[in-house]
Write an enzyme that holds these catalytic residues in place. Structure first.
Site, short mmCIF file in Angstrom:
data_model
loop_
_atom_site.label_atom_id
_atom_site.label_comp_id
_atom_site.label_asym_id
_atom_site.label_seq_id
_atom_site.Cartn_x
_atom_site.Cartn_y
_atom_site.Cartn_z
N CYS A 45 0.83 -1.22 0.00
CA CYS A 45 0.00 0.00 0.00
C CYS A 45 0.86 1.26 0.00
CB CYS A 45 -0.88 0.06 1.24
SG CYS A 45 -1.84 -1.40 1.47
C1 BEZ Z 1 0.44 -4.79 2.09
O1 BEZ Z 1 -0.54 -4.09 2.00
O2 BEZ Z 1 1.55 -4.40 1.83
C2 BEZ Z 1 0.26 -6.20 2.51
C3 BEZ Z 1 -0.88 -6.55 3.21
C4 BEZ Z 1 -1.03 -7.87 3.61
C5 BEZ Z 1 -0.08 -8.80 3.30
C6 BEZ Z 1 1.06 -8.44 2.58
C7 BEZ Z 1 1.21 -7.13 2.17
#
Ligand code: BEZ
Length: 210
Positions: A45
């Site tokens: 994100c």
């Molecule tokens: C992320 O948003 O980076 C993420 C969320 C859950 C698992 C792996 C990455």
């Protein structure tokens, strides 16, 4: 409730990094991209939010407002924004909704319990100025989204709303488009003065209308 293309995007009020918002009022006469994040301070994100901030001039050109969502509180979003600026070179320049009680997440079907019981999956909704849902994509938590593709779809939607055309595979701005089958050759003569190439009677390619 299962949302489908053409449905009215559910309205809601929520707290966000830009203060409280009422969603439909916030969209106003613009298009909107509403996208969810599993949670704050997550790596994928972080890259996505920085990239969407970098694309702001492209969204502005198309009259599109972007808004993120995560279940963490506003103060947490604000702290995360600093990390996004530091690592991606752009801090979010659009609001991020705080949805601690999953109110918006439930309205939009962003919770996929068999995938993760607690955090939202990665959804993208493109909403038009009439507040209709025009695109929905759901990605797993471990796959970052392609926001160049979201812009490409918005280009296609805005073009095909204005002209009786459809866009072919992997189409990009400036490339030839397809005259929709409902337009007869007779009608097409008036609407597409540059002419067309008929590969089949149902597959007529014409330069992108302005
Ligand atoms: C992320 O948003 O980076 C993420 C969320 C859950 C698992 C792996 C990455």
């Amino acid at each position: 409730m299962t949302l489908r293309l053409g449905d009215t995007a559910p309205d809601f009020t929520a707290d966000s990094t830009a203060g409280p918002i009422r969603f439909h009022d916030w969209v106003g006469d613009n298009w909107a991209v509403l996208f969810s994040h599993p949670r704050d301070f997550t790596p994928v994100c972080t890259t996505e939010l920085g990239y969407v901030a970098r694309l702001k001039p492209e969204f502005d050109k198309r009259h599109v407002k972007c808004i993120g969502l995560s279940i963490d509180p506003v103060e947490s979003h604000k702290g995360w924004a600093e990390d996004i600026r530091e690592t991606q070179g752009h801090a979010p320049n659009f609001p991020i909704i705080a949805d601690p009680h999953r109110k918006v997440a439930e309205l939009y079907g962003m919770m996929h319990p068999a995938h993760d019981e607690v955090y939202t999956v990665r959804t993208v909704f493109v909403i038009d100025p009439k507040k209709k849902i025009r695109l929905m994509i759901t990605y797993p938590q471990t796959t970052g989204r392609n926001f160049d593709e979201i812009l490409r779809v918005i280009d296609s939607l805005q073009l095909t709303d204005a002209h009786r055309v459809a866009t072919p595979v992997n189409w990009k701005q400036g490339e030839d488009v397809i005259i929709v089958p409902a337009v007869s050759d007779e009608e097409a003569k008036g609407k597409f003065p540059k002419g067309w190439k008929a590969l089949k009677p149902y597959l007529r390619l014409t330069p992108q209308p302005k």
